[in-house]
Design an enzyme around this catalytic site. Structure first.
Site, PDB file in Angstrom:
ATOM      1  N   ARG A 197     -14.738   5.369   3.959  1.00 31.38           N
ATOM      2  CA  ARG A 197     -13.313   5.087   3.834  1.00 31.38           C
ATOM      3  C   ARG A 197     -13.036   3.687   4.379  1.00 31.38           C
ATOM      4  O   ARG A 197     -13.298   3.408   5.550  1.00 31.38           O
ATOM      5  CB  ARG A 197     -12.496   6.133   4.603  1.00 31.38           C
ATOM      6  CG  ARG A 197     -11.014   5.790   4.612  1.00 31.38           C
ATOM      7  CD  ARG A 197     -10.136   6.858   5.247  1.00 31.38           C
ATOM      8  NE  ARG A 197      -8.768   6.359   5.238  1.00 31.38           N
ATOM      9  CZ  ARG A 197      -8.009   6.173   6.315  1.00 31.38           C
ATOM     10  NH1 ARG A 197      -8.450   6.503   7.502  1.00 31.38           N
ATOM     11  NH2 ARG A 197      -6.804   5.663   6.204  1.00 31.38           N
ATOM     12  N   HIS A 210      -3.276  -0.418   4.893  1.00 27.71           N
ATOM     13  CA  HIS A 210      -3.514  -0.048   6.292  1.00 27.71           C
ATOM     14  C   HIS A 210      -2.866  -1.130   7.164  1.00 27.71           C
ATOM     15  O   HIS A 210      -3.543  -1.854   7.890  1.00 27.71           O
ATOM     16  CB  HIS A 210      -5.020   0.087   6.548  1.00 27.71           C
ATOM     17  CG  HIS A 210      -5.383   0.893   7.760  1.00 27.71           C
ATOM     18  ND1 HIS A 210      -6.210   1.996   7.709  1.00 27.71           N
ATOM     19  CD2 HIS A 210      -5.046   0.766   9.073  1.00 27.71           C
ATOM     20  CE1 HIS A 210      -6.369   2.499   8.936  1.00 27.71           C
ATOM     21  NE2 HIS A 210      -5.673   1.764   9.779  1.00 27.71           N
ATOM     22  N   GLU A 260      -1.033   6.251   7.743  1.00 27.05           N
ATOM     23  CA  GLU A 260      -0.113   6.509   8.847  1.00 27.05           C
ATOM     24  C   GLU A 260       1.248   5.830   8.714  1.00 27.05           C
ATOM     25  O   GLU A 260       1.600   4.970   9.529  1.00 27.05           O
ATOM     26  CB  GLU A 260      -0.770   6.108  10.174  1.00 27.05           C
ATOM     27  CG  GLU A 260      -2.102   6.797  10.420  1.00 27.05           C
ATOM     28  CD  GLU A 260      -2.634   6.588  11.833  1.00 27.05           C
ATOM     29  OE1 GLU A 260      -2.073   5.752  12.563  1.00 27.05           O
ATOM     30  OE2 GLU A 260      -3.590   7.272  12.206  1.00 27.05           O
ATOM     31  N   ASN A 311      -4.953  12.034   9.826  1.00 29.81           N
ATOM     32  CA  ASN A 311      -5.573  11.345  10.959  1.00 29.81           C
ATOM     33  C   ASN A 311      -5.119  12.064  12.213  1.00 29.81           C
ATOM     34  O   ASN A 311      -3.920  12.220  12.456  1.00 29.81           O
ATOM     35  CB  ASN A 311      -5.112   9.882  11.049  1.00 29.81           C
ATOM     36  CG  ASN A 311      -5.706   9.015   9.949  1.00 29.81           C
ATOM     37  OD1 ASN A 311      -6.496   9.493   9.139  1.00 29.81           O
ATOM     38  ND2 ASN A 311      -5.327   7.762   9.934  1.00 29.81           N
ATOM     39  N   TYR A 336      -6.019  12.821  16.506  1.00 29.05           N
ATOM     40  CA  TYR A 336      -6.795  12.439  17.691  1.00 29.05           C
ATOM     41  C   TYR A 336      -6.565  13.330  18.912  1.00 29.05           C
ATOM     42  O   TYR A 336      -7.480  13.553  19.692  1.00 29.05           O
ATOM     43  CB  TYR A 336      -6.483  10.989  18.087  1.00 29.05           C
ATOM     44  CG  TYR A 336      -7.035   9.977  17.109  1.00 29.05           C
ATOM     45  CD1 TYR A 336      -6.315   9.596  15.975  1.00 29.05           C
ATOM     46  CD2 TYR A 336      -8.289   9.425  17.298  1.00 29.05           C
ATOM     47  CE1 TYR A 336      -6.828   8.686  15.072  1.00 29.05           C
ATOM     48  CE2 TYR A 336      -8.815   8.504  16.393  1.00 29.05           C
ATOM     49  CZ  TYR A 336      -8.080   8.141  15.289  1.00 29.05           C
ATOM     50  OH  TYR A 336      -8.608   7.244  14.397  1.00 29.05           O
ATOM     51  N   GLU A 378      -9.380  10.527   9.567  1.00 31.58           N
ATOM     52  CA  GLU A 378      -9.753   9.840  10.808  1.00 31.58           C
ATOM     53  C   GLU A 378      -9.751  10.846  11.945  1.00 31.58           C
ATOM     54  O   GLU A 378      -8.848  11.675  12.052  1.00 31.58           O
ATOM     55  CB  GLU A 378      -8.744   8.751  11.218  1.00 31.58           C
ATOM     56  CG  GLU A 378      -8.919   7.428  10.550  1.00 31.58           C
ATOM     57  CD  GLU A 378      -7.900   6.414  11.043  1.00 31.58           C
ATOM     58  OE1 GLU A 378      -7.516   6.430  12.234  1.00 31.58           O
ATOM     59  OE2 GLU A 378      -7.472   5.592  10.209  1.00 31.58           O
TER      60      GLU A 378
HETATM   61  C1  GBE Z   1      -5.294   5.235  13.923  1.00 30.46           C
HETATM   62  O1  GBE Z   1      -4.072   5.285  14.543  1.00 30.46           O
HETATM   63  C2  GBE Z   1      -5.355   4.057  12.999  1.00 30.46           C
HETATM   64  O2  GBE Z   1      -5.271   4.450  11.652  1.00 30.46           O
HETATM   65  C3  GBE Z   1      -6.557   3.204  13.199  1.00 30.46           C
HETATM   66  O3  GBE Z   1      -6.372   1.986  12.548  1.00 30.46           O
HETATM   67  C4  GBE Z   1      -6.794   3.051  14.674  1.00 30.46           C
HETATM   68  O4  GBE Z   1      -7.804   2.124  14.950  1.00 30.46           O
HETATM   69  C5  GBE Z   1      -7.169   4.394  15.222  1.00 30.46           C
HETATM   70  O5  GBE Z   1      -6.215   5.347  14.910  1.00 30.46           O
HETATM   71  C6  GBE Z   1      -7.354   4.431  16.720  1.00 30.46           C
HETATM   72  O6  GBE Z   1      -6.154   4.122  17.345  1.00 30.46           O
HETATM   73  O7  GBE Z   1       2.293   0.814  23.002  1.00 30.46           O
HETATM   74  O8  GBE Z   1       1.619   3.130  23.349  1.00 30.46           O
HETATM   75  O9  GBE Z   1       3.071   2.537  21.510  1.00 30.46           O
HETATM   76  C7  GBE Z   1       0.219   3.038  20.739  1.00 30.46           C
HETATM   77  C8  GBE Z   1      -3.867   6.383  15.391  1.00 30.46           C
HETATM   78  C9  GBE Z   1      -1.086   2.884  20.072  1.00 30.46           C
HETATM   79  C10 GBE Z   1      -2.549   6.280  15.994  1.00 30.46           C
HETATM   80  C11 GBE Z   1      -2.114   4.883  19.332  1.00 30.46           C
HETATM   81  C12 GBE Z   1      -1.498   3.218  17.773  1.00 30.46           C
HETATM   82  C13 GBE Z   1      -2.230   5.884  18.236  1.00 30.46           C
HETATM   83  C14 GBE Z   1      -1.656   4.198  16.659  1.00 30.46           C
HETATM   84  C15 GBE Z   1       0.574   1.781  21.419  1.00 30.46           C
HETATM   85  N1  GBE Z   1      -1.166   3.886  19.008  1.00 30.46           N
HETATM   86  N2  GBE Z   1      -2.569   5.261  17.008  1.00 30.46           N
HETATM   87  S1  GBE Z   1       1.987   2.066  22.366  1.00 30.46           S
END
Ligand code: GBE
Length: 538
Positions: free
Chosen positions: A115, A160, A206, A348, A350, A418
């Site tokens: 992907r 993306h 997302e 996706n 986590y 993901e």
């Molecule tokens: C995904 O996002 C993404 O699709 C991928 O590109 C990314 O690398 C991967 O997960 C790992 O993060 O200042 O606390 O608001 C929040 C998952 C950061 C969702 C965490 C960004 C969760 C998006 C920053 N978020 N992520 S703050």
């Protein structure tokens, strides 16, 4: 003599039986409920898709090479002050030049799918169809050909997060409905040029993050902070764009190309803190509707937002003095056009939270998605941690969210597009914490499929290699391969998680581990020996 033998036999049998049924836990200090957390030995259905994921801005580099136009992430990182240490994706993993090495890594892992995403401004530098960058097209053709030559099928995300800067400058990008036409032209170009070889398309990655981090909190590009209003408009335009792309594929390409078009949505699972409290259960559902349902309800159900979002936002908007709901409405015609425009559901996922119902509604201004959703959630202190504050591993949550999706969207074909975990920026090839994460999470996916019957057809690990982790820059690493970002060659090295994942993929799941097999087979062997000895004695 005979009774001694019999006793020994009994003892060995007991040992074998008890060790075979002893529950095995991956996070034995935290998640050790035998009913819920015990490792489950079985394999995935034949044809289950194993993949790994990346995205263009996070790995490609070559930000202004061969005619690529700037995206909002180029602007955002170059502006300074927005990303850890002002790091950028200018070079990233240099996959623009090293894609053959990337493909070789996947091949070594035994993966049959990959992907990745296309950078819109690499193929259309201004975002518009009047200026096609053939060198950009060539790059993706090369990548796709290399994949297929190595027996790997592409799963392609069209968007993306890297909007062509020119579209933001000319009409505000996703804030304007004008984007629908430009996205449709871009999608159509991709189907036309790549669709002979690409059979698995995702329109957006997302959209929740696009709307809320890009236009509400403004911590991601383009950094707009207009909470409670603009994110709803952005989502409205994202959904319309998705539907347009799906219809274009359906009408012009499906019959010849025979692929599928979906979208990837992200959400934590929100577990009712007390499952026998109906308020907690309702709060969980409300949380899921505000996260997934915001996009999935229109696309997979009836072309419209979830009822709970419509009523809550209308009511709160009125209390706040807005003349009408801050949540825009689709016309009847639009609803009919949007409904059922997803061939599959991409997820996706986590982490997870506990959720309870809120005591009261916050009607204060400024408005926000958070106040509209109004759901108290938290992560338990004792849950394991990772390299990212927001990511606490909770393996059982992925099983619950897959069940929720299966039920809510009538058994729709779903893919985990993901799932993965970060470690801090240290050189570490023995990434035990990532092995634990994959081992436990994928096991819960297996339970969702085999025990609960969820229609989940594939799994993509995030990520193939360490890469540019958005606001965190290179300080958080999600890769199964270590990348040295201080070396101009960006060398990659497999971590132990890569070996673990490849053996899991090879087995297509969990085959009874050597320890258990060993005990049983040794016991059987001893049993045979003893019984023949016993017979010869008598
Ligand atoms: C995904 O996002 C993404 O699709 C991928 O590109 C990314 O690398 C991967 O997960 C790992 O993060 O200042 O606390 O608001 C929040 C998952 C950061 C969702 C965490 C960004 C969760 C998006 C920053 N978020 N992520 S703050």
């Amino acid at each position: 003599m005979a009774s001694l033998l019999a006793k020994t036999l009994c003892f060995i049998l007991l040992l074998a039986v008890s060790s075979a049924s002893d529950p095995e836990f991956v996070y034995d200090d935290v998640f050790n409920d035998p009913e819920r957390d015990a490792l489950y030995y079985d394999t995935f259905p034949e044809g289950f898709i194993w993949s790994s994921a990346t995205s263009a801005y996070q790995i490609e580099g070559a930000w202004n090479e061969d005619g690529k136009g700037p995206s909002i992430w180029d602007t955002w990182t170059h502006e300074g002050g927005n990303v850890h240490n002002d790091e950028t994706g200018d070079v990233a993993c240099d996959s623009y030049h090293k894609y053959k090495e990337d493909v070789a890594m996947m091949k070594n892992l035994g993966l049959k799918y990959y992907r990745f995403s296309i950078a819109w401004s690499r193929v259309l530098p201004n975002g518009t169809i009047d200026n096609i960058n053939e060198l950009g097209i060539q790059y993706y053709n090369n990548l796709i050909d290399e994949l297929i030559a190595n027996g790997i099928q592409p799963m392609v995300t069209l968007y993306h997060w890297d909007l062509p800067q020119a579209l933001h400058d000319s009409y505000g990008g996703w804030m304007s409905e004008d984007i629908v036409e430009d996205f449709a032209n871009y999608a159509s170009l991709c189907f036309e040029r790549f669709g002979d070889r690409v059979k698995f398309w995702l329109t957006f990655n997302e959209p929740w993050i696009i709307s809320l981090l890009g236009y509400e909190s403004g911590v991601f590009a383009p950094g707009v902070q207009e909470s409670g209003t603009t994110p709803y408009i952005v989502t409205h335009n994202l959904i319309k764009s998705h539907a347009r792309a799906w219809h274009i594929y359906d009408e012009e390409y499906r019959s010849t190309q025979e692929g599928e078009v979906g979208i990837t949505l992200n959400s934590d699972w929100n577990e009712p803190h007390n499952r026998s409290n109906p308020d907690h259960v309702a709060a969980s559902d409300q949380a899921m509707q505000f996260n997934l349902g915001w996009f999935a309800h229109p696309i997979y159900k009836n072309g419209d937002y979830p009822e709970i979002m419509k009523t809550r936002i209308a009511n709160i908007s009125a209390q706040q003095g807005y003349p009408k709901s801050r949540l825009p409405e689709f016309t009847e015609e639009e609803k009919a056009y949007i409904a059922k425009t997803g061939d599959f559901f991409g997820l996706n996922h986590y982490s997870s939270n506990y959720v309870v119902n809120a005591d009261s509604v916050d009607y204060s201004t400024p408005p926000s998605w958070g106040k509209d959703a109004n759901i108290p959630t938290w992560k338990e202190e004792e849950w394991p941690s990772s390299g990212s504050d927001w990511l606490k591993p909770v393996p059982w949550g992925i099983r619950q969210i897959l069940i929720w999706i299966d039920k809510e969207y009538d058994g729709i074909e779903s893919y985990v597009t993901e799932n993965g975990v970060s470690t801090k920026d240290v050189f570490e090839l023995n990434d035990e914490s990532r092995i634990k994460f994959y081992k436990s999470y994928i096991n819960e996916v297996l339970k969702a499929v085999k025990i609960d019957g969820a229609n989940c057809r594939g799994y993509a690990a995030w990520s193939l290699m360490d890469n540019f982790e958005w606001g965190a820059g290179y300080s958080e690493r999600f890769g199964m391969h270590y990348v040295d970002f201080t070396d101009d060659d960006r060398p990659r090295q497999p971590k132990n998680s890569a070996l673990f994942y490849s053996s899991l993929v090879k087995d297509n799941g969990y085959v009874v581990g050597s320890s258990c097999v060993a005990v049983i087979s040794t016991s059987l062997l001893l049993l045979t020996l003893f019984s023949s000895l016993f017979r010869s004695l008598c």
